[in-house]
Design a protein around this motif. Sequence first.
Motif, mmCIF file in Angstrom:
data_model
loop_
_atom_site.group_PDB
_atom_site.id
_atom_site.type_symbol
_atom_site.label_atom_id
_atom_site.label_comp_id
_atom_site.label_asym_id
_atom_site.label_seq_id
_atom_site.Cartn_x
_atom_site.Cartn_y
_atom_site.Cartn_z
ATOM 1 N N UNK A 158 -1.302 0.337 -11.925
ATOM 2 C CA UNK A 158 -0.400 0.518 -10.801
ATOM 3 C C UNK A 158 -0.742 1.782 -10.028
ATOM 4 N N UNK A 159 -0.801 1.655 -8.708
ATOM 5 C CA UNK A 159 -1.123 2.790 -7.844
ATOM 6 C C UNK A 159 0.024 3.140 -6.899
ATOM 7 N N UNK A 160 1.145 2.431 -7.018
ATOM 8 C CA UNK A 160 2.245 2.668 -6.076
ATOM 9 C C UNK A 160 1.970 1.936 -4.786
ATOM 10 N N UNK A 161 1.518 2.668 -3.755
ATOM 11 C CA UNK A 161 1.089 2.022 -2.521
ATOM 12 C C UNK A 161 -0.230 1.297 -2.785
ATOM 13 N N UNK A 162 -0.286 0.018 -2.432
ATOM 14 C CA UNK A 162 -1.512 -0.752 -2.623
ATOM 15 C C UNK A 162 -2.343 -0.655 -1.358
#
Length: 639
Positions: free
Chosen positions: A342-346
């Motif tokens: 997971x990176x938050x903003x994709x």
Amino acid sequence: MKPIHWRAVWMIAAFTTFLAICLSATACLGNSVREQYQKFEYQIPMRDGVKLYTAVYVPRRASTGNTYPFLMQRTCFGSMPYGTEQYKASLGPSPTLQADGYIFVYQDVRGRWASEGQWTNMTPVVSDRPNASATNAIDESTDTYDTIDWLLSHVPYHNGRVGLWGMSYAGFYVIASSIKAHPALKASSPQAPIADFFREDIHHNGAFTQVALLAYPLFGNRSTGPTTKPWFLPEWIQTEGQTEFTWHQQLGPLANARQYLARNAFWQQTVAHPNYDHFWQERNILPHLQHVRPAMLVVGGWFDAEDLYGPLSIYKTLATKSPESRPMLVMGPFGHRGWSEETGHTLHNDLYFGDSLATYYQRTIEVPFFHHYLKGAGDGKTELPNVCLFDTGLKTWRTFAGWPASGWPASTSRSLRWYLTASGQLSTQTTKPVRFREYTSDPAHPVPYSEASLTAEPDFSALASYMSADQRFASERPDVLTFKTDILPENLTVGGEIKVRLKVSTTGTDADWVVKLIDVYPPDESNHPYLPNPKTQLANYQQLVRADVMRGRFRHSFERPKPFTPNQVTEVTFQLQDVLHTFKKGHRVMIQVQSSWFPLIDRNPQTFVENIYKARNTDFKLARHRLYSDSFVEVSTLP
């Protein structure tokens, strides 16, 4: 031979996912893993006596009487950290599955790291041949079968069910291990799997992926025996102070790579097999995907620069030849392995696609898939979609009964042809008389595959982002032909394969043909708040949607290349990989055609030689190419 430069190590790791695994494995000891699991190590004997290193993590609460399924990864990148007191920082494909409780198994495949045996790239499948059992045939399927058999007999607290998962090269081991599978193997998830080395990873339709040169030490150098230490990095190249483009340009013809790879077994094999002969054919997994029994969750990323052909072709083959495997397909707006963390903003390149998309996939598809087949009912009656794809234009998930959608009766898709007219217009109608546009292709001044390649050091950063990158830098070149539609009056959704039929001629005897499908943003497009590079302007942005190359010598056959007759009109047909992309109202559709794509793809000499890997400087010649107006690109449109 020049000494190793640490950035080269980083390049190799990034390209093959080795770094991500190593970092996860050798991080500070994962307290949560140590608290939740107990680690065991085994050397598991195969039917021919070879022993494979296997690490097993058993939930500590198993001693209370609970039972768990096995969830196994087989890899050529190492199952580190080694030692029963050394624990991974995390287990399994997601934090949710780690917390949910499985017996996690990690195994080094033959000839890699701590396992015995002989290593080979893309192990040919032999266990499905007639009389395979009588001849003691050995492949990834038999090794997995023997491993599962041993685990069921020697590791307690299991429920008798086994699942497989793996990404990139490990994804190949998942699909290869699911052929003639052990009855206890109930669910498999090949993620970004390699399917055919002649069409992906190190080749595109037979053209060599030159940026892959920097990964050859990892794949081509063999260890002398089981080891827990890297063996493939004693010497390499110096790249400091050079850009990716200039390093490859200064290398010259591929024949010069011998100064770095003379002792590399895989490079020697690549050079010795320039065409799609038996060596490559027996490494194609697709012909073997018949009567596959384990349930299949095939996962990929629309922007995966390494393995896009694999997940799409494997899913389609399973759906046709092994419907009993109940195949599912997931394709998201990710690069290589992007759904695993997971990176938050994709984000990809300059583009924002949403938030927490990796977590969405993990929690709503991956976890329910393994839970159903390994802990739940175990049948095909799930509430999961057959196909879940991300529309990279509308930036939303869509579900389908199958893929391509045009193959299903419920679909209302239709075919649309765009003709490449001499005026530069993309037209749905042919024009008569047939005319042409022409350009000069000079191997000494190839078209870069990415603007970032001109500034980035050769660490694969440009490779990771080029598949959605702005193409304005190429539109301005005289050796790139550009065609575009009028402003779209309404949304246009393209879904499925993209068919290309070019009518061309050349003054040379060989040529490459690169075709790019591009989404042109309107001049009033506003920047989003998460734009990675604040200097980028999305107004008039030319987003690459899909592109690929066809090496002209293979236009009739990948096995038997044929030169062009100078100045004779001939047809070149091929396919771009699938897309699901909506060109929004107010945008334009653009198609670009060019004959170099460097250094993603090696330079074509434009003089027909028997083996491009052995071409000399004098073989590389300027050529004049013509593209005729009865050429077209055909797509399927969806509601």
